[in-house]
Enzyme design. Structure first.
Site, PDB file in Angstrom:
ATOM      1  N   GLY A  78     -45.408  63.022   2.228  1.00  0.00           N
ATOM      2  CA  GLY A  78     -44.593  63.766   3.198  1.00  0.00           C
ATOM      3  C   GLY A  78     -43.120  63.629   2.892  1.00  0.00           C
ATOM      4  O   GLY A  78     -42.748  63.164   1.811  1.00  0.00           O
ATOM      5  N   ASN A  79     -42.297  64.037   3.820  1.00  0.00           N
ATOM      6  CA  ASN A  79     -40.847  63.880   3.636  1.00  0.00           C
ATOM      7  C   ASN A  79     -40.195  63.572   4.976  1.00  0.00           C
ATOM      8  O   ASN A  79     -40.850  63.535   6.012  1.00  0.00           O
ATOM      9  CB  ASN A  79     -40.243  65.129   2.977  1.00  0.00           C
ATOM     10  N   ARG A  80     -38.886  63.355   4.936  1.00  0.00           N
ATOM     11  CA  ARG A  80     -38.189  62.835   6.116  1.00  0.00           C
ATOM     12  C   ARG A  80     -37.751  63.914   7.104  1.00  0.00           C
ATOM     13  O   ARG A  80     -37.073  63.615   8.078  1.00  0.00           O
ATOM     14  CB  ARG A  80     -36.909  62.115   5.688  1.00  0.00           C
TER      15      ARG A  80
END
Ligand code: CTP
Length: 409
Positions: free
Chosen positions: A205-207
């Site tokens: 995933g990412n932030r």
């Protein structure tokens, strides 16, 4: 001008004393109408002293002045802060049990609600439906701020800062919010971060928090647009009133975006899309085995959705404004703007909103600073402030580019 300031029964009522000050110091005539519950938080004497006007919430005081009709009629602006879940429900269903709700029904000018309540109440389906109803009727409902609430909990539900409410109220009256420059337009907005599955429990995933995308959707709704909101993983709730499609991975987002775009006037890709996904997704949870090496994850490229959206538009000959977002860092190959200009060219979109990122910057933060680059050769435009302010600047820019585009069929 004449302002009616409705005060709801919430702890944030005390902050509204500062809002009242901002109005009176700007030279406005303010009549405060606190609900019965509001007077348990801040007394009538405070409102009378600060406004210089008598204060009541009864339709039976000063009956000869017909206040329940006159106040709403005469007001150039009505602001309700804090707008509690109860007041939003009463306004949405047109109840008229006290002076404030009567006044809201008699409103001739713009009306602004600044909500404050606990997160669960704000996110409850009933409140969301009430907010959506009010927005559909052209009433402005601000998004609450996020942060510490009355108890130990925190989340969206804080009253926006009095300065922010004041600015929004003034913008409504001067017409910036009332023009509804996107009325009759359909705007598709993607937001949040995609999640690329490794196995049934793990993902890459990412932030991205989705805050900027949610703020864009709220700004587009306020500008009168129909909003299709494609939500990947988000830390905040999408604003009430959007047509919501939840997606998880880049491939799901691609499918939803290409479909939603077909008859949209504007497409804004604010989602943080993973460029790569695991080549293989295990059907079962990947186990560690003693004595064996750690598994190696092979990645494959995800499609570039933004570029495909541009291709789909161009192939169909549709008139559509496509906006990309770019999170950039400078490096030895070039500075942030050079990288962004190259990206704008590569993707072929009409506008590119460029964020300068580093660890801890932008992602998850409430403040933002962007440059809007144009594929049509206009000068770069800077916008900064809260994510809501940046969103408003982007939507104003989108609206100003749109006369070149006829409404989608
Ligand atoms: N985007 C997209 N599909 C992808 C990757 C990104 O539609 N597979 C969109 C994003 O929603 C954003 C824009 O493209 O609007 C820019 O995304 P960014 O990740 O910054 O750019 P990249 O294409 O990944 O370029 P690079 O990795 O070279 O910086």
């Amino acid at each position: 001008m004449r302002i009616v300031l409705g005060v709801g029964g919430g702890i944030a009522a005390y902050k509204v004393a500062s809002l009242l000050r901002l109005f009176t110091e700007a030279g406005h005539q303010v009549t405060v109408i606190p609900t019965e519950a509001a007077t348990r938080f801040v007394g009538v004497a405070t409102w009378e002293a600060l406004s210089g006007n008598p204060v009541s919430n009864s339709v039976f005081d000063d009956v000869e002045k017909v206040n329940h009709v006159r106040l709403g009629h005469e007001a150039n602006l009505i602001v309700v802060a804090p707008a509690t879940a109860d007041l939003l429900a009463k306004a949405a269903t047109g109840q008229a049990g006290d002076l404030l709700t009567n006044t809201l029904l008699m409103a001739h000018g713009p009306v602004l609600f600044a909500p404050a309540m606990h997160t669960e109440m704000w996110q409850h389906a009933a409140t969301r439906a009430n907010v959506a109803t009010l927005r559909e009727r052209g009433v402005a409902v601000l998004e609450p701020a996020s942060g510490r609430l009355t108890g130990a909990d925190s989340g969206p539900g804080r009253l926006p800062d009095p300065e922010e409410i004041f600015e929004a109220a003034m913008a409504l009256v001067t017409g910036a919010g009332r023009e509804r420059p996107l009325a009759g337009r359909t705007v598709t907005i993607s937001a949040g971060g995609t999640r690329e599955a490794l196995d049934p429990v793990r993902f890459l995933g990412n932030r991205s928090s989705g805050k900027q995308g949610a703020a864009l959707a709220a700004a587009a709704l306020a500008a009168g647009a129909e909003v299709r909101f494609l939500a990947a993983h988000m830390d905040v709730e999408p604003p009430a009133g959007v047509e919501l499609v939840r997606v998880e991975s880049a491939l799901e987002l691609r499918e939803a975006a290409l479909k939603a775009a077909v008859d949209s006037d504007v497409v804004i890709m604010a989602a943080a899309v993973a460029d790569f996904r695991p080549a293989e997704v295990s059907d079962t949870k990947i186990k560690k085995v003693d004595g064996e090496d750690a598994p190696v994850v092979h990645l494959v490229r995800n499609p570039d959705i933004l570029r495909e959206l541009v291709e789909q538009r161009d192939a169909g000959g549709a008139q559509q404004l496509i906006v990309g977002f770019a999170a950039e860092t400078g490096d030895e190959q070039g500075d942030v703007l050079e990288h962004a200009a190259a990206k704008l060219k590569r993707k072929g979109c009409d506008l590119l909103v460029v964020n300068h990122v580093g660890v801890g910057r932008v992602f998850g933060q409430d403040e933002n600073s962007v440059v809007i680059l144009s594929g049509r050769g206009a000068e770069p435009e800077q916008a900064s402030g809260s994510k809501a302010e940046v969103a408003a600047a982007v939507i104003v820019r989108v609206a100003s580019e749109l006369p070149l585009v006829s409404p989608a069929p």
